[in-house]
Design a protein around this motif. Structure first.
Motif, PDB file in Angstrom:
ATOM      1  N   ASN A 118      -8.814 130.305  39.070  1.00 49.43           N
ATOM      2  CA  ASN A 118      -7.489 129.675  39.087  1.00 49.43           C
ATOM      3  C   ASN A 118      -7.069 129.264  40.507  1.00 49.43           C
ATOM      4  OD1 ASN A 118      -7.639 129.969  36.090  1.00 49.43           O
ATOM      5  ND2 ASN A 118      -6.568 131.893  36.020  1.00 49.43           N
ATOM      6  N   PHE A 119      -8.008 129.405  41.264  1.00 48.44           N
ATOM      7  CA  PHE A 119      -7.454 129.182  42.576  1.00 48.44           C
ATOM      8  C   PHE A 119      -8.626 127.817  43.121  1.00 48.44           C
ATOM      9  CE2 PHE A 119      -5.375 133.100  42.504  1.00 48.44           C
ATOM     10  CZ  PHE A 119      -4.300 132.846  42.899  1.00 48.44           C
ATOM     11  N   LEU A 120      -7.899 127.084  44.033  1.00 48.05           N
ATOM     12  CA  LEU A 120      -8.624 125.981  44.646  1.00 48.05           C
ATOM     13  C   LEU A 120      -8.401 126.448  46.192  1.00 48.05           C
ATOM     14  CD1 LEU A 120     -10.167 123.483  44.291  1.00 48.05           C
ATOM     15  CD2 LEU A 120      -7.966 122.188  44.540  1.00 48.05           C
ATOM     16  N   TYR A 121      -9.856 126.447  46.934  1.00 52.92           N
ATOM     17  CA  TYR A 121      -9.892 126.633  48.273  1.00 52.92           C
ATOM     18  C   TYR A 121     -10.241 125.185  48.958  1.00 52.92           C
ATOM     19  CZ  TYR A 121      -9.807 131.377  46.658  1.00 52.92           C
ATOM     20  OH  TYR A 121      -9.600 132.388  45.852  1.00 52.92           O
ATOM     21  N   ILE A 122      -9.151 124.596  50.010  1.00 48.67           N
ATOM     22  CA  ILE A 122      -9.708 123.554  50.360  1.00 48.67           C
ATOM     23  C   ILE A 122      -9.693 123.296  52.137  1.00 48.67           C
ATOM     24  CG2 ILE A 122      -8.851 120.931  50.713  1.00 48.67           C
ATOM     25  CD1 ILE A 122      -7.176 121.437  48.143  1.00 48.67           C
ATOM     26  N   PRO A 123     -10.746 123.447  52.596  1.00 43.99           N
ATOM     27  CA  PRO A 123     -10.967 123.234  53.970  1.00 43.99           C
ATOM     28  C   PRO A 123     -10.065 121.910  54.697  1.00 43.99           C
ATOM     29  CG  PRO A 123     -12.999 123.543  53.304  1.00 43.99           C
ATOM     30  CD  PRO A 123     -12.171 123.318  52.138  1.00 43.99           C
ATOM     31  N   LEU A 124      -9.508 121.895  55.716  1.00 44.70           N
ATOM     32  CA  LEU A 124      -8.684 120.715  56.189  1.00 44.70           C
ATOM     33  C   LEU A 124      -9.572 119.718  56.376  1.00 44.70           C
ATOM     34  CD1 LEU A 124      -6.030 122.198  58.495  1.00 44.70           C
ATOM     35  CD2 LEU A 124      -5.902 121.839  55.945  1.00 44.70           C
ATOM     36  N   LYS A 125     -10.751 119.958  56.764  1.00 45.58           N
ATOM     37  CA  LYS A 125     -12.092 118.903  56.798  1.00 45.58           C
ATOM     38  C   LYS A 125     -13.195 119.456  56.141  1.00 45.58           C
ATOM     39  CE  LYS A 125     -12.756 120.618  61.490  1.00 45.58           C
ATOM     40  NZ  LYS A 125     -12.582 120.470  62.948  1.00 45.58           N
ATOM     41  N   PRO A 126     -14.187 118.450  55.857  1.00 47.61           N
ATOM     42  CA  PRO A 126     -15.348 119.035  55.185  1.00 47.61           C
ATOM     43  C   PRO A 126     -15.739 119.970  56.213  1.00 47.61           C
ATOM     44  CG  PRO A 126     -15.035 116.313  55.100  1.00 47.61           C
ATOM     45  CD  PRO A 126     -14.067 116.936  56.013  1.00 47.61           C
ATOM     46  N   ALA A 127     -16.413 121.037  55.524  1.00 47.29           N
ATOM     47  CA  ALA A 127     -16.745 122.261  56.423  1.00 47.29           C
ATOM     48  C   ALA A 127     -18.054 122.748  56.031  1.00 47.29           C
ATOM     49  CB  ALA A 127     -15.655 123.075  56.360  1.00 47.29           C
ATOM     50  N   SER A 128     -18.464 123.690  56.931  1.00 45.16           N
ATOM     51  CA  SER A 128     -19.628 124.645  56.480  1.00 45.16           C
ATOM     52  C   SER A 128     -19.067 125.921  56.119  1.00 45.16           C
ATOM     53  CB  SER A 128     -20.379 124.853  57.966  1.00 45.16           C
ATOM     54  OG  SER A 128     -21.132 123.674  58.349  1.00 45.16           O
TER      55      SER A 128
END
Length: 221
Positions: A118-128
């Motif tokens: 139930n959580f979404l994790y979003i890097p500020l830019k495409p990430a490793s």
């Protein structure tokens, strides 16, 4: 089974030993929103050094973490920030609905988002990202001499954002937001309720759709 080298939210490097406390740190709360800020410095026994400005802007169901001006000395491997560490709760989805990743340790590149529990994790830019999901082993003796040495197992979820230290002054960050269904993730990724106004060694600032602005200044401006 807890990995104490990867506490959720902590930025570190392999061989880090101690935090150097700095004066610039604090929080402010206003109803549904809160902002926590710190000058962050971490040291190792072999002269390693890592510093950055860190901000957590909390608003409603969202947490925006900004990491700016990353400076590294004598750190051979990539620095990292652990996005979360918890028990595994169902499937882990990466970048598109239905793309459920296998269990184990995965070294992922160009990650746009990760959905779990139930959580979404979003890097500020495409990430490793190094993503651990599945069974890990541990025992109580690992954390206390009085603990039992008998092994135990549990299933964990731990995404670790890797910072590319090709140069000093790197800026990075991520967002954690409530998201019950991975089908909603693409729209939330494309049209989030937050906008990063600035994220550098002078100012870190986030604007939310209701007009709330949360910011930290490290120099006059």
């Amino acid at each position: 089974v807890w990995d104490w080298g990867h506490l959720p939210g902590v930025t570190a490097f392999e061989g880090a030993k101690r935090i150097r406390k700095e004066d610039f740190a604090g929080s402010v709360i206003a109803g549904f929103a809160s902002l926590s800020v710190m000058d962050y410095k971490l040291q190792g026994d072999a002269g390693q050094h890592l510093s950055a400005h860190k901000v957590w802007a909390c608003h409603g169901q969202e947490v925006v973490c900004l990491i700016a001006g990353i400076e590294a000395t004598k750190i051979e491997k990539t620095a990292f920030t652990t996005l979360d560490q918890s028990r595994l709760q169902g499937l882990v989805t990466v970048d598109q609905p239905g793309n459920h990743v296998r269990e184990g340790l995965l070294h992922l590149k160009n990650v746009h988002w990760i959905h779990h529990g139930n959580f979404l994790y979003i890097p500020l830019k495409p990430a490793s990202v190094d993503l651990t999901s599945g069974v890990v082993k541990g025992n109580w003796h690992y954390i206390t001499d009085a603990g039992a040495v008998a092994g135990m197992k549990d299933s964990v979820f731990m995404p670790v954002l890797l910072h590319n230290l090709v140069a000093n002054g790197i800026n990075d960050g991520y967002v954690i937001t409530a998201c019950k269904n991975p089908k909603d993730a693409p729209a939330m990724y494309q049209h989030g309720d937050w906008t990063i106004l600035r994220n550098d060694s002078i100012c870190q600032a986030v604007h939310f759709k209701d007009g709330t602005i949360q910011s930290a200044f490290y120099a006059a401006g």
